[in-house]
Design an enzyme around this catalytic site. Structure first.
Site, PDB file in Angstrom:
ATOM      1  N   GLU A 191    -119.291  -0.629 -26.238  1.00 41.21           N
ATOM      2  CA  GLU A 191    -120.505  -1.464 -26.187  1.00 41.21           C
ATOM      3  C   GLU A 191    -120.379  -2.265 -24.895  1.00 41.21           C
ATOM      4  O   GLU A 191    -119.608  -3.222 -24.842  1.00 41.21           O
ATOM      5  CB  GLU A 191    -120.543  -2.462 -27.345  1.00 41.21           C
ATOM      6  CG  GLU A 191    -120.338  -1.880 -28.721  1.00 41.21           C
ATOM      7  CD  GLU A 191    -121.589  -1.247 -29.265  1.00 41.21           C
ATOM      8  OE1 GLU A 191    -122.657  -1.402 -28.645  1.00 41.21           O
ATOM      9  OE2 GLU A 191    -121.479  -0.580 -30.299  1.00 41.21           O
ATOM     10  N   LYS A 226    -107.798  -7.550 -30.524  1.00 43.77           N
ATOM     11  CA  LYS A 226    -107.426  -8.333 -29.338  1.00 43.77           C
ATOM     12  C   LYS A 226    -108.634  -9.145 -28.876  1.00 43.77           C
ATOM     13  O   LYS A 226    -109.594  -8.621 -28.322  1.00 43.77           O
ATOM     14  CB  LYS A 226    -106.955  -7.453 -28.175  1.00 43.77           C
ATOM     15  CG  LYS A 226    -106.243  -8.329 -27.138  1.00 43.77           C
ATOM     16  CD  LYS A 226    -106.220  -7.802 -25.746  1.00 43.77           C
ATOM     17  CE  LYS A 226    -107.355  -8.186 -24.875  1.00 43.77           C
ATOM     18  NZ  LYS A 226    -107.573  -9.632 -24.647  1.00 43.77           N
ATOM     19  N   CYS A 282    -124.969  -9.700 -23.469  1.00 44.60           N
ATOM     20  CA  CYS A 282    -125.039  -8.336 -22.932  1.00 44.60           C
ATOM     21  C   CYS A 282    -126.468  -7.836 -22.899  1.00 44.60           C
ATOM     22  O   CYS A 282    -126.857  -7.115 -21.996  1.00 44.60           O
ATOM     23  CB  CYS A 282    -124.168  -7.412 -23.756  1.00 44.60           C
ATOM     24  SG  CYS A 282    -124.547  -7.524 -25.499  1.00 44.60           S
ATOM     25  N   GLU A 313    -125.516  -6.552 -13.401  1.00 45.45           N
ATOM     26  CA  GLU A 313    -125.417  -7.521 -14.490  1.00 45.45           C
ATOM     27  C   GLU A 313    -124.808  -8.813 -13.939  1.00 45.45           C
ATOM     28  O   GLU A 313    -123.647  -8.817 -13.530  1.00 45.45           O
ATOM     29  CB  GLU A 313    -124.533  -6.963 -15.609  1.00 45.45           C
ATOM     30  CG  GLU A 313    -124.492  -7.889 -16.801  1.00 45.45           C
ATOM     31  CD  GLU A 313    -123.585  -7.381 -17.926  1.00 45.45           C
ATOM     32  OE1 GLU A 313    -122.460  -6.923 -17.647  1.00 45.45           O
ATOM     33  OE2 GLU A 313    -124.014  -7.455 -19.094  1.00 45.45           O
TER      34      GLU A 313
HETATM   35  P1  NAD Z   1    -114.297  -7.702 -19.996  1.00 48.95           P
HETATM   36  O1  NAD Z   1    -114.618  -6.257 -19.949  1.00 48.95           O
HETATM   37  O2  NAD Z   1    -113.714  -8.336 -18.809  1.00 48.95           O
HETATM   38  O3  NAD Z   1    -113.299  -8.022 -21.199  1.00 48.95           O
HETATM   39  C1  NAD Z   1    -113.532  -7.560 -22.500  1.00 48.95           C
HETATM   40  C2  NAD Z   1    -112.198  -7.369 -23.193  1.00 48.95           C
HETATM   41  O4  NAD Z   1    -111.460  -6.361 -22.500  1.00 48.95           O
HETATM   42  C3  NAD Z   1    -111.325  -8.619 -23.205  1.00 48.95           C
HETATM   43  O5  NAD Z   1    -110.650  -8.715 -24.442  1.00 48.95           O
HETATM   44  C4  NAD Z   1    -110.342  -8.363 -22.073  1.00 48.95           C
HETATM   45  O6  NAD Z   1    -109.116  -9.003 -22.251  1.00 48.95           O
HETATM   46  C5  NAD Z   1    -110.189  -6.857 -22.129  1.00 48.95           C
HETATM   47  N1  NAD Z   1    -109.790  -6.281 -20.840  1.00 48.95           N
HETATM   48  C6  NAD Z   1    -110.095  -6.763 -19.605  1.00 48.95           C
HETATM   49  N2  NAD Z   1    -109.519  -5.983 -18.656  1.00 48.95           N
HETATM   50  C7  NAD Z   1    -108.829  -5.009 -19.296  1.00 48.95           C
HETATM   51  C8  NAD Z   1    -108.026  -3.919 -18.863  1.00 48.95           C
HETATM   52  N3  NAD Z   1    -107.797  -3.671 -17.585  1.00 48.95           N
HETATM   53  N4  NAD Z   1    -107.506  -3.107 -19.819  1.00 48.95           N
HETATM   54  C9  NAD Z   1    -107.709  -3.345 -21.123  1.00 48.95           C
HETATM   55  N5  NAD Z   1    -108.435  -4.381 -21.588  1.00 48.95           N
HETATM   56  C10 NAD Z   1    -109.005  -5.202 -20.690  1.00 48.95           C
HETATM   57  O7  NAD Z   1    -115.659  -8.387 -20.449  1.00 48.95           O
HETATM   58  P2  NAD Z   1    -115.932  -9.935 -20.639  1.00 48.95           P
HETATM   59  O8  NAD Z   1    -116.056 -10.541 -19.289  1.00 48.95           O
HETATM   60  O9  NAD Z   1    -114.972 -10.514 -21.616  1.00 48.95           O
HETATM   61  O10 NAD Z   1    -117.359  -9.890 -21.361  1.00 48.95           O
HETATM   62  C11 NAD Z   1    -118.539  -9.729 -20.679  1.00 48.95           C
HETATM   63  C12 NAD Z   1    -119.007  -8.298 -20.757  1.00 48.95           C
HETATM   64  O11 NAD Z   1    -119.144  -7.886 -22.122  1.00 48.95           O
HETATM   65  C13 NAD Z   1    -120.385  -8.123 -20.161  1.00 48.95           C
HETATM   66  O12 NAD Z   1    -120.396  -6.991 -19.334  1.00 48.95           O
HETATM   67  C14 NAD Z   1    -121.281  -7.921 -21.373  1.00 48.95           C
HETATM   68  O13 NAD Z   1    -122.450  -7.196 -21.101  1.00 48.95           O
HETATM   69  C15 NAD Z   1    -120.384  -7.213 -22.307  1.00 48.95           C
HETATM   70  N6  NAD Z   1    -120.859  -7.336 -23.690  1.00 48.95           N
HETATM   71  C16 NAD Z   1    -121.415  -6.238 -24.291  1.00 48.95           C
HETATM   72  C17 NAD Z   1    -121.895  -6.318 -25.592  1.00 48.95           C
HETATM   73  C18 NAD Z   1    -122.521  -5.132 -26.284  1.00 48.95           C
HETATM   74  O14 NAD Z   1    -122.569  -5.136 -27.511  1.00 48.95           O
HETATM   75  N7  NAD Z   1    -122.992  -4.127 -25.569  1.00 48.95           N
HETATM   76  C19 NAD Z   1    -121.790  -7.523 -26.297  1.00 48.95           C
HETATM   77  C20 NAD Z   1    -121.206  -8.617 -25.659  1.00 48.95           C
HETATM   78  C21 NAD Z   1    -120.732  -8.500 -24.351  1.00 48.95           C
END
Ligand code: NAD
Length: 497
Positions: free
Chosen positions: A264, A188, A299, A398
């Site tokens: 992650e 997804k 991240c 963050e």
């Molecule tokens: P997000 O958590 O909002 O979304 C990530 C994914 O989760 C998306 O596909 C989204 O559709 C899904 N999602 C959102 N809400 C959900 C729910 N209630 N139930 C199930 N799935 C849901 O994150 P984002 O805004 O897309 O990305 C930014 C975040 O990702 C930052 O916090 C960043 O630090 C983190 N990140 C971490 C890494 C790592 O490897 N540690 C790498 C890249 C990004």
């Protein structure tokens, strides 16, 4: 390619607006869609199928079927390797298009996507393709009356839920080892940036992956993401995204089938610059890169800079100078070092942190303003605050934007204490030419990756991931097979002759 070439390609670019399930394009059964908007122009790119439980069920059913039939898992390693290598070549053959899809949907400079993201994803598929026919299993040291083998077997159906900041790469980091290990997958992508994953899924079929082994479920997090999290027939779910949503996935697993969940999540990574660092200019250049690359939406962004007091003013002056080179611009212009923030909501969030810091005792030394470019307001100047108190929001939370928090320290113990004083544990950087100090400090930093005399060291050969509320999974390297396989013991007892 020049700006005009990218603009011409962008004008003619097509966007896939359906999920890909069992090798076929699928709209949502209830007809729901969500809008994907180019944040750099506010232009609607496509209305994409908003899948939910019904489509998730179908994707998982087909993934399970292909796994049980062994259409992929039982193919000889050399054949699976050939498919992944072909895919790597196909990604490079479609480099411009894939770069454009990510740049247009989430606002990153197209040249970053072209030079880093697409070759990075291709390299990851090639590396796991090359690895998969070189992995040996183990024989346990049993008595001679038995033979016990310890083999790594694929788990079955893997779900991968990924964010928008590196759409193609985050998908590749999950898919390459999961597929190399023989699993079937439901991916997804983030709703902000689904296109490169959908194109990748088409190229995977072209490379020879049987239909139904990789399925891409487009949709909103609370619907499609939740449906995967709660699904009773998924063996493991690999997630990259925010800590808040990571916590939800652990709840989903507990409420459903106890699927393995690998997280992650976010970070607030410190960058420590000691006075004994010889090349302050290089350190300043890298410190700017560490926070402004990808508009700070990384991240492991080095979003906290801790500088030893005796070099603080000189270092900040150099850093401000380097920061001037990071002015945002049209993502399709190869001259733009920074592009647009992913959307208006995220832009508002970042501006909120800037406003909070402006109202505090912290000192704004550069940036701090929203910009309008090509009619879009989703641009923010590279921004630095000094005198940031360690407990204020800018030092603890963050931001996920181009905003750096600088704090001075006097001695090593204080630097380490400040660096570790946050809920995350993803990455950290240390600048010192004293070998003893570099080792000492690196050992004491609570981070999955410590970069010494560079920032954000990253390579497919080494694991990437963190501890504490940054999660616990590891992407990349052979260690990521831990997430997509389980150990199986098979014990053969011999009859005495
Ligand atoms: P997000 O958590 O909002 O979304 C990530 C994914 O989760 C998306 O596909 C989204 O559709 C899904 N999602 C959102 N809400 C959900 C729910 N209630 N139930 C199930 N799935 C849901 O994150 P984002 O805004 O897309 O990305 C930014 C975040 O990702 C930052 O916090 C960043 O630090 C983190 N990140 C971490 C890494 C790592 O490897 N540690 C790498 C890249 C990004």
């Amino acid at each position: 390619m020049k700006h005009a070439d990218w603009q011409r390609l962008a004008k003619n670019q097509a966007f896939i607006d359906t999920a890909l399930i069992g090798g076929r394009a699928r709209t949502a059964a209830d007809g729901q869609t969500f809008d994907v908007i180019d944040p750099a122009t506010d232009r609607l790119l496509a209305r994409v199928a908003a899948c939910g439980t019904a489509e998730a069920d179908e994707a998982v059913r087909l993934a399970r079927r292909t796994f049980e039939q062994g259409t992929w898992a039982n193919r000889p390693p050399r054949e699976r390797k050939a498919v992944l290598l072909r895919l790597a070549d196909l990604l490079m053959a479609h480099r411009e298009e894939l770069a454009l899809l990510d740049a247009m949907s989430m606002g990153k400079p197209v040249m970053d996507a072209y030079n880093l993201d697409v070759p990075g994803a291709a390299g990851v598929f090639a590396w796991y393709g090359e690895a998969l026919d070189k992995l040996y299993d183990q024989v346990a040291p049993t008595a001679r009356t038995a033979l016990a083998t310890i083999t790594r077997v694929p788990l079955g159906v893997i779900a991968a839920v990924v964010p928008w900041n590196f759409p193609l790469d985050m998908a590749a980091w999950k898919l390459a080892p999961a597929l190399a290990a023989g699993n079937s997958v439901v991916l997804k992508p983030a709703e902000q940036s689904p296109f490169s994953a959908l194109r990748l899924a088409q190229l995977v079929l072209e490379a020879g992956l049987p239909e139904g082994v990789l399925n891409v479920l487009t949709g909103l997090g609370e619907q499609a993401g939740r449906a995967l999290g709660m699904h009773p027939d998924i063996d493991a779910l690999a997630f990259t995204g925010s800590t808040a949503v990571g916590k939800l996935f652990m709840q989903y697993a507990a409420q459903s089938n106890l699927k393995q969940v690998w997280l992650e999540c976010g970070g607030k990574s410190p960058n420590l610059v000691f006075a004994d660092c010889q090349d302050l200019d290089h350190a300043a250049e890298k410190a700017a890169f560490g926070i402004f690359f990808n508009q700070g939406q990384v991240c492991s962004a080095n979003s906290r800079l801790l500088v030893q007091r005796e070099i603080h003013d000189e270092f900040v002056a150099r850093l401000v100078d380097k920061t001037r080179q990071w002015q945002p611009g049209d993502p399709l212009d190869p001259a733009s070092p920074m592009g647009a923030i992913v959307n208006a909501r995220q832009t508002e969030r970042i501006l909120g942190y800037i406003a909070g810091a402006k109202a505090s005792s912290a000192r704004l030394v550069i940036g701090g303003e929203q910009l309008t470019i090509n009619g879009s307001n989703n641009f923010i100047q590279p921004t630095i605050f000094t005198d940031v108190s360690p407990r204020q929001a800018l030092a603890q939370e963050e931001v996920f934007g181009p905003v750096l928090a600088v704090t001075a320290f006097d001695h090593e113990d204080e630097a380490v204490a400040l660096a570790n004083d946050h809920i995350y544990g993803l990455a950290a950087s240390v600048w010192s030419d004293d070998l003893n100090r570099a080792h000492r400090v690196a050992r004491r930093l609570n981070a999955g990756t410590v970069s010494v005399n560079t920032v954000d060291a990253l390579d497919v050969t080494v694991p990437f991931g963190g501890g504490r509320q940054s999660g616990f999974g590891r992407d990349l390297s052979l260690h990521s097979f831990d997430k997509y396989t389980q150990l199986k013991t098979t014990w053969f007892q011999f009859r005495q002759g």
